[in-house]
Design a protein around this motif. Structure first.
Motif, short mmCIF file in Angstrom:
data_model
loop_
_atom_site.label_atom_id
_atom_site.label_comp_id
_atom_site.label_asym_id
_atom_site.label_seq_id
_atom_site.Cartn_x
_atom_site.Cartn_y
_atom_site.Cartn_z
N GLN A 36 -5.23 -0.53 -0.57
CA GLN A 36 -4.50 -0.14 -1.71
C GLN A 36 -4.08 1.48 -1.69
O GLN A 36 -3.18 1.90 -1.99
CB GLN A 36 -5.30 -0.28 -2.84
N GLY A 37 -4.93 2.27 -1.10
CA GLY A 37 -4.89 3.76 -0.94
C GLY A 37 -3.77 4.03 0.10
O GLY A 37 -2.80 4.91 -0.11
N LEU A 38 -3.76 3.01 1.03
CA LEU A 38 -2.64 3.26 2.32
C LEU A 38 -1.43 3.05 1.52
O LEU A 38 -0.36 3.69 1.84
CB LEU A 38 -3.24 2.65 3.33
N SER A 39 -1.07 2.14 0.90
CA SER A 39 0.03 1.59 0.18
C SER A 39 0.58 2.91 -0.69
O SER A 39 1.98 3.12 -0.66
CB SER A 39 0.07 0.31 -0.51
N ARG A 40 -0.36 3.31 -1.49
CA ARG A 40 0.08 4.29 -2.43
C ARG A 40 0.62 5.41 -1.61
O ARG A 40 1.66 6.17 -2.06
CB ARG A 40 -1.06 4.73 -3.18
N LEU A 41 0.11 5.63 -0.58
CA LEU A 41 0.69 6.96 0.21
C LEU A 41 1.99 6.56 0.96
O LEU A 41 2.70 7.36 0.68
CB LEU A 41 -0.40 7.47 1.31
N GLN A 42 2.01 5.58 1.56
CA GLN A 42 3.36 5.18 1.83
C GLN A 42 4.57 5.10 0.98
O GLN A 42 5.59 5.56 1.31
CB GLN A 42 3.22 3.62 2.71
N ALA A 43 4.07 4.85 -0.29
CA ALA A 43 5.11 4.65 -1.42
C ALA A 43 5.60 6.06 -1.64
O ALA A 43 6.73 6.28 -2.31
CB ALA A 43 4.52 4.10 -2.47
N VAL A 44 4.69 7.24 -1.40
CA VAL A 44 5.38 8.64 -1.74
C VAL A 44 5.81 9.22 -0.55
O VAL A 44 6.29 10.47 -0.28
CB VAL A 44 4.14 9.57 -2.48
N GLY A 45 5.98 8.72 0.69
CA GLY A 45 6.57 9.06 1.89
C GLY A 45 5.81 9.67 2.72
O GLY A 45 6.01 10.51 3.83
N ALA A 46 4.37 9.36 2.85
CA ALA A 46 3.50 9.99 3.60
C ALA A 46 3.17 8.80 4.73
O ALA A 46 3.47 7.73 4.64
CB ALA A 46 2.24 10.33 3.05
N GLU A 47 2.88 9.28 5.91
CA GLU A 47 2.54 8.51 7.05
C GLU A 47 0.98 8.77 6.93
O GLU A 47 0.08 9.24 6.63
CB GLU A 47 2.88 9.59 8.35
N ALA A 48 0.35 7.14 6.34
CA ALA A 48 -0.85 6.61 6.22
C ALA A 48 -1.71 6.51 7.24
O ALA A 48 -1.33 5.57 7.99
CB ALA A 48 -0.94 5.69 4.94
N LEU A 49 -2.99 6.99 7.30
CA LEU A 49 -3.75 6.55 8.37
C LEU A 49 -5.21 6.23 7.56
O LEU A 49 -5.69 6.77 6.78
CB LEU A 49 -4.35 8.16 9.15
#
Length: 221
Positions: A36-49
């Motif tokens: 869920q946290g990774l999805s939130r980051l991707q939604a704001v334009g971040a590269e999520a690790l």
């Protein structure tokens, strides 16, 4: 394009930092523990690790996952709270949870990313707290959290002593309306992060190894 790494960005200040830096045109690499946290980051334009700073096995591979990167800014935001007082001894489980996330995680992350910051002569900011100030402490509430942030402040000081070509600071975010700060806090995450970004952008050599507030004012150790 400048690159920022945000460690612990699934919610609260970490997510707001990722959001604002991405909106400002930065390349944002950010970490979270959960899908869920990774999805939130991707939604704001971040590269999520995916990264769990409380798990040494998870942290151990960070450097190779970032191989070849040059970081202008890194933010260690991950942190957990324990509200016990000096009248109650902490359990081993509580001690490990707080110290592993707030201190050990930072000590395991920093040596892996420091060369990437040194190459760019960048900045590392560890999100600390006024509650970790020995000089300003007048109560025993949240004593385990306070002790962990005092230890994190020493991580900042020793890191700065070990890496001459980057700036390292302990940054107090103020009292903020997050899950940790609660709804009565005077600052919204947006207000806090806007101020912190301005402070980070204005750092000078004399700020190296210092403990500062979100608005740039100095704090006593």
């Amino acid at each position: 394009m400048s690159t920022v790494l945000v460690i612990g960005a699934s919610r609260g200040l970490g997510l707001e930092l990722a959001t604002q830096y991405a909106a400002a045109g930065w390349r944002v690499i950010a970490t979270a523990r959960t899908p869920q946290g990774l999805s939130r980051l991707q939604a704001v334009g971040a590269e999520a690790l995916s990264l769990d700073v409380s798990d040494p096995a998870s942290v151990s591979g960070l450097s190779w996952r970032l191989d070849g990167e040059k970081l202008d800014l890194a933010l260690y935001v991950a942190g957990v709270m324990d509200k016990g007082t000096a009248q109650t001894p902490p359990t081993r489980e509580a001690f490990d949870a707080v110290m592993h996330t707030n201190v050990l995680g930072a000590m395991q992350v920093i040596p892996q990313i420091a060369p990437m910051l040194q190459e760019a002569q960048g900045t590392l900011a560890c999100i600390s707290s006024r509650m970790g100030s020995q000089a300003l402490t007048q109560t025993s509430d949240a004593w385990l959290y306070r002790i962990s942030k005092a230890a994190l402040n020493m991580v900042v000081r020793t890191t700065q002593a070990g890496y001459a070509n980057m700036t390292v600071v302990a940054l107090h975010p103020g009292w903020v309306q997050t899950d940790m700060g609660g709804p009565a806090a005077p600052l919204t995450p947006r207000e806090c992060v806007t101020a912190m970004r301005a402070t980070l952008a204005s750092l000078k050599p004399e700020h190296r190894g210092q403990f500062i507030s979100y608005d740039g004012s100095p704090l006593a150790w």
